[in-house]
Scaffold this active site. Structure first.
Site, PDB file in Angstrom:
ATOM      1  CB  SER A 191      -0.891   0.015   1.250  1.00 23.21           C
ATOM      2  OG  SER A 191      -1.563   1.260   1.382  1.00 23.21           O
ATOM      3  CE1 TYR A 235      -4.581  -1.679   5.294  1.00 23.77           C
ATOM      4  CE2 TYR A 235      -2.896  -0.098   4.642  1.00 23.77           C
ATOM      5  CZ  TYR A 235      -3.888  -0.995   4.310  1.00 23.77           C
ATOM      6  OH  TYR A 235      -4.204  -1.203   2.987  1.00 23.77           O
TER       7      TYR A 235
END
Length: 256
Positions: free
Chosen positions: A145, A158
């Site tokens: 990401s 995350y």
């Protein structure tokens, strides 16, 4: 039907679902792992039965992964696995203030993405190593990401999971080559609403401001990531790389 096979974790929805259907459309055989049995059933209904295997599994749990890859090995019948896409993870990055973040919750984000990539890559290796060295050979594509590069508040777990996935990518590329290439795709803002199971599907609703954040002029689509994976799966001289697919968003300075 191609003799190439792709395995996508988190294949029931979002980027995983779109990737599975993209490669199915190219004639590849598709294996999809996901915790959501209903989502997998929907996916299977959209692909030829003889060229699709779906397995309900939690990719962050060792026993589930070992059992799933036993099924994959039997289904392949000695044929190689061409590409593993480590896509599983928790979609929501927000975990709240650091001082309130429980260790068990931190571990959920790490296991869903980083631990899952380790477990699935380890089990996939014998199947990947069956691939002939001609053309592009076998590869692993980790779905990271842009949040590994930049953050919003309260997204510690995350970001750490995705940053770890980037490091795992180059570590595996150095160690597993030349038999297996390993790369990462770093998606930016990708609209996944249309790629959920029927009960959770949503139409895109983007404002002009949403689009203007991207030098490319739009929010990303699942197909953008699927095509990036296709490139990495077939680019025989590319390994250890991080391919950012974000419409230029991380390159644009935005002031309040």
């Amino acid at each position: 039907m191609s003799d190439r096979t792709i395995l996508v974790t988190g294949g029931g929805s979002g980027i995983g679902r779109g990737t599975a259907l993209h490669f199915g459309g190219l004639g590849w055989r598709v294996v999809a792992l996901d915790r959501d049995e209903a989502a997998l059933a929907e996916l299977a209904s959209l692909l030829p039965a003889e060229a699709c295997l779906t397995i309900t599994a939690d990719c962050g749990q060792e026993a589930d992964v070992i059992a799933a890859f036993r099924q994959v090995d039997a289904w392949l019948g000695g044929a190689p696995l061409t590409c593993l896409v480590n896509n599983s993870g928790i979609a929501d990055p927000a975990c709240g203030p650091l001082e309130d973040l429980a260790l068990a919750d931190w571990q959920r984000w790490i296991d869903a993405s980083l631990t899952a990539a380790f477990l699935c890559s380890r089990q996939a290796l014998p199947l990947l190593r069956r691939a002939a060295p001609d053309q592009a050979g076998a590869s692993i594509v980790n779905i990271s990401s842009t949040r590994a590069l930049q953050s919003e508040p309260d997204t510690y777990a995350y970001a750490a999971a995705k940053g770890g996935l980037d490091a795992l990518t180059h570590a595996m590329a150095v160690s597993l080559g030349p038999q297996v290439r390993v790369n990462a795709v770093l998606p930016g803002w990708i609209e996944t609403g249309p790629w959920q199971k029927a009960t959770e599907r949503k139409a895109p609703d983007h404002s002009a401001a949403d689009r203007e954040q991207h030098p490319a002029g739009r929010v990303g689509e699942v197909a953008d990531i699927a095509r990036a994976i296709e490139y990495l799966a077939t680019a025989g001289f590319v390994t250890g790389q991080q391919l950012v697919v974000d419409g230029g968003m991380t390159r644009r300075m935005i002031y309040a």
